[in-house]
Design an enzyme around this catalytic site. Structure first.
Site, short mmCIF file in Angstrom:
data_model
loop_
_atom_site.label_atom_id
_atom_site.label_comp_id
_atom_site.label_asym_id
_atom_site.label_seq_id
_atom_site.Cartn_x
_atom_site.Cartn_y
_atom_site.Cartn_z
CB SER A 177 -29.24 -44.29 2.37
OG SER A 177 -30.01 -43.96 1.24
CE LYS A 187 -23.02 -39.01 2.61
NZ LYS A 187 -23.63 -38.09 1.62
#
Length: 349
Positions: free
Chosen positions: A103, A78
């Site tokens: 999340s 990410k």
């Protein structure tokens, strides 16, 4: 269900950040993203898995390689997209702060990217997120706001309206997807004989970026998406030709907490429907088996979301054609809850 293979004639413009072969400006944009994202992340080397799978040549199993993003800085891919997105913000926008929803892994990435640029970050997380991910985001200096899963995608925009902060969407934005696409660039450079790349699918930022990069340079390489059966909105979308939306309570049944987006983003969908060869699904048992194998035999610990791509090969959900070259599976993250890791090692997961 499959999707028609996109071969050399795929040269239509594929939208927002798509790279059309021969389009030098857009090609440079993608490579510029790779250079910008370079300082804070590692170029993870593919690792040979301890298991083999059907396919290959002369009856021999084809090579299964893991693109080890679980060993990435912050434990997932990410940071590539988050850093690219924050780095491209004008200074006056950065000064207002950034907000995202996640999340866990994207939240950590935005928190770190914001800290590197001296920017205040707020991360909205579902109250069901693993404690290890909530703690990880806070440790990086971001403010965490916990909300019910149904509010996760709504609350950030309400905050932004009140505060003026900029929302860094986890997948439905050009700059994030372009950053994630550096995974595909690296795979092509590191494994020149690759025949297919298997990619986890949630909101679509990773697979859309990888597909654009891979198909621009090697249209012969198959790009296959993988998602849990319990959160298979992307597989339904590709099969039916329309972007499907699943209710939050449905996708939250899977243990792969990083793959619980209720739909593909609109921008990623534009790339997925044109460039992705197929999307297959794996069961919760498949995921558990794929976690167990690398942990017990290869000392590689991935989180459930990071195990879906190798699960597709190890459990026969995707079988490469005879004579296929190496298959690279993106192990997208390794931020597993300690209790889950213990359960994997003891065979009780």
């Amino acid at each position: 269900m499959g999707h028609e293979h996109i071969g050399p004639g795929w040269s239509e413009d594929v939208g927002t950040f798509g790279i059309t072969p021969g389009d030098g400006r857009r090609d440079r944009e993608r490579r510029d993203a790779h250079r910008r994202a370079g300082p804070p992340y590692a170029r993870t080397a593919p690792r040979r898995a301890s298991e083999r799978h059907p396919g290959g040549s002369a009856g021999q199993p084809a090579d299964l390689l893991l693109k080890a993003e679980h060993l990435q800085v912050l434990g997932s891919f990410k940071l590539r997209g988050a850093y690219n997105a924050v780095a491209l913000l004008p200074k006056d926008v950065r000064a207002r702060g950034v907000i995202t929803f996640s999340s866990g892994n994207h939240g950590k990435a935005v928190a770190h990217a914001a800290a590197l640029h001296g920017v205040k970050a707020t991360v909205v997380m579902p109250d069901t997120a693993p404690g290890v991910k909530i703690d990880g985001v806070r440790a990086l200096g971001a403010t965490v706001e916990l909300v019910p899963p149904k509010r996760r995608d709504v609350h950030p925009y309400e905050l932004a309206e009140r505060t003026g902060a900029h929302v860094v969407h986890p997948f439905d934005t050009r700059d994030v997807s372009a950053g994630q696409g550096t995974v595909g660039l690296e795979i092509l450079r590191q494994v020149p004989t690759v025949s297919a790349v298997l990619v986890p699918v949630s909101g679509g930022g990773l697979i859309s970026g990888v597909a654009v990069a891979v198909k621009a340079l090697r249209p012969d390489v198959a790009v296959i998406g993988v998602e849990p059966e319990l959160a298979a909105d992307a597989a339904q979308s590709l099969a039916e030709g329309e972007r499907a939306v699943w209710p939050a309570e449905r996708v939250y049944r899977t243990r792969a907490d990083g793959l619980r987006a209720t739909s593909l983003g609109k921008l990623p969908w534009a790339h997925v429907r044109r460039l992705v060869n197929d999307i297959v699904t794996v069961s919760e048992d498949d995921i558990g088996q794929a976690l167990h194998c690398p942990a017990r035999h290869g000392k590689q610990f991935v989180e459930p979301s990071g195990a879906v791509a190798p699960a597709a090969l190890l459990r026969g959900r995707h079988v490469p054609p005879a004579g296929a070259g190496p298959v690279v599976c993106v192990a997208s993250g390794g931020n597993a809850d300690p209790a889950m890791t213990a359960a994997v090692l003891t065979g009780t997961f």
